[in-house]
Motif scaffolding. Structure first.
Motif, short mmCIF file in Angstrom:
data_model
loop_
_atom_site.label_atom_id
_atom_site.label_comp_id
_atom_site.label_asym_id
_atom_site.label_seq_id
_atom_site.Cartn_x
_atom_site.Cartn_y
_atom_site.Cartn_z
N GLY A 20 -1.74 1.32 6.09
CA GLY A 20 -0.54 1.08 6.87
C GLY A 20 0.21 -0.17 6.46
N SER A 21 1.46 -0.21 6.90
CA SER A 21 2.33 -1.39 6.80
C SER A 21 3.33 -1.25 7.93
N GLU A 26 6.06 2.57 11.16
CA GLU A 26 7.24 2.94 11.96
C GLU A 26 7.76 4.31 11.55
N ALA A 27 7.83 4.55 10.26
CA ALA A 27 8.32 5.85 9.78
C ALA A 27 7.39 6.97 10.22
N LEU A 28 6.09 6.74 10.13
CA LEU A 28 5.10 7.75 10.49
C LEU A 28 5.17 8.08 11.98
N CYS A 48 -5.47 5.43 16.24
CA CYS A 48 -6.27 4.21 16.18
C CYS A 48 -5.93 3.47 14.90
N ALA A 49 -5.37 2.28 15.08
CA ALA A 49 -4.80 1.53 13.96
C ALA A 49 -5.56 0.23 13.71
N PRO A 50 -5.38 -0.37 12.54
CA PRO A 50 -5.93 -1.71 12.31
C PRO A 50 -5.38 -2.68 13.36
N ALA A 51 -6.19 -3.64 13.73
CA ALA A 51 -5.84 -4.56 14.82
C ALA A 51 -4.47 -5.23 14.67
#
Length: 255
Positions: A20-21, A26-28, A48-51
């Protein structure tokens, strides 16, 4: 299921892992939300994303049909634990879920069944739903140890959280099928899910209240056949959760 209990919707939870970035996220997420417009999702959804990206998810997903969560949580409440993230911190960013005991955490960070159970308990105490991962390696499967391994891993959580066991989510992730493109056949996956359901039935009178997710390379092509199994209540989705169309197709397969 008693007459007073309604059938649970399936749960499709994405695990972005260390991907991710700000721009890509945001696009996803926007593509996912656009794909859901005007329709009730066939399943409950979570990402569930990186902190570092939890604040971004809170901003993007607040008020939407998609919940969000973390990929890990500390077993400690607070203190001198550099690099750890407490459940109180996750709560401040609106997290509903926290993955605990993912095979990569067990393999690369040496997390034991007891540590995983302690993390689950810490999350539950703060009102965050732990997604407790269990699963066997290829060597363990070939040695005929699958049932013993997953039952041992789940038993630790049952022992630690006690009567709160119906408030967790379980994810069965055969380690040999994570990120490899390999997947258990629907029948193979169902057999293990049935074992886990029976273990839950021995611990609670409401084993059907616990979602048991399949987490071994579920994708848009195989989701429908896996989700049709009686004890597969959803999926913990890795790579396919990074593609909006694929993730939404998996959700649609949960009808």
């Amino acid at each position: 299921m008693s007459p007073t209990e309604t059938k649970m919707k399936k749960l499709i939870a994405g695990n972005w892992k260390m991907n991710g970035s700000l721009a890509a996220n945001e696009a996803l997420v926007k593509a996912m939300l656009e794909g859901l417009q005007g329709a009730e999702p066939a399943a409950d959804m979570a990402l569930c994303a990186p902190a570092p990206y939890l604040a971004q998810l809170q901003s993007l997903l607040q008020g939407s049909p998609i919940a969000w969560g973390a990929q890990d949580v500390s077993a400690h409440e607070q203190g001198a634990y550099t690099g750890e993230v407490s459940v109180a911190m996750l709560k401040e960013f609106g997290c509903r879920y926290a993955i605990v005991g993912h095979s990569e955490r067990r393999q690369y960070h040496g997390e034991t069944d007891e540590v995983v159970a302690a993390k689950a308990q810490r999350a539950l105490a703060a009102g965050v739903t732990p997604i407790v991962c269990v699963g066997e390696t290829l060597a363990q499967r070939e040695a005929g140890e699958t049932e013993a391994v997953v039952k041992r891993q789940l038993a630790a959580a049952i022992h630690t959280v006690g009567h709160c066991i119906t408030e967790i989510v379980v994810a069965y992730e055969p380690v040999w099928a994570i990120g490899t493109g390999k997947t258990a056949t629907p029948e193979m996956a169902q057999a293990v899910h049935a074992v886990l359901r029976a273990q839950l039935a021995a611990a609670t009178t409401h084993p059907k209240r616990v979602h048991i997710l399949y987490g071994g390379s579920m994708n848009a092509a195989n989701a429908a056949s896996l989700l049709a199994q009686p004890d597969i209540d959803g999926g913990l989705i890795g790579g396919a959760s990074l593609k909006a169309a694929d993730f939404l197709q998996i959700v649609a397969s949960a009808r």
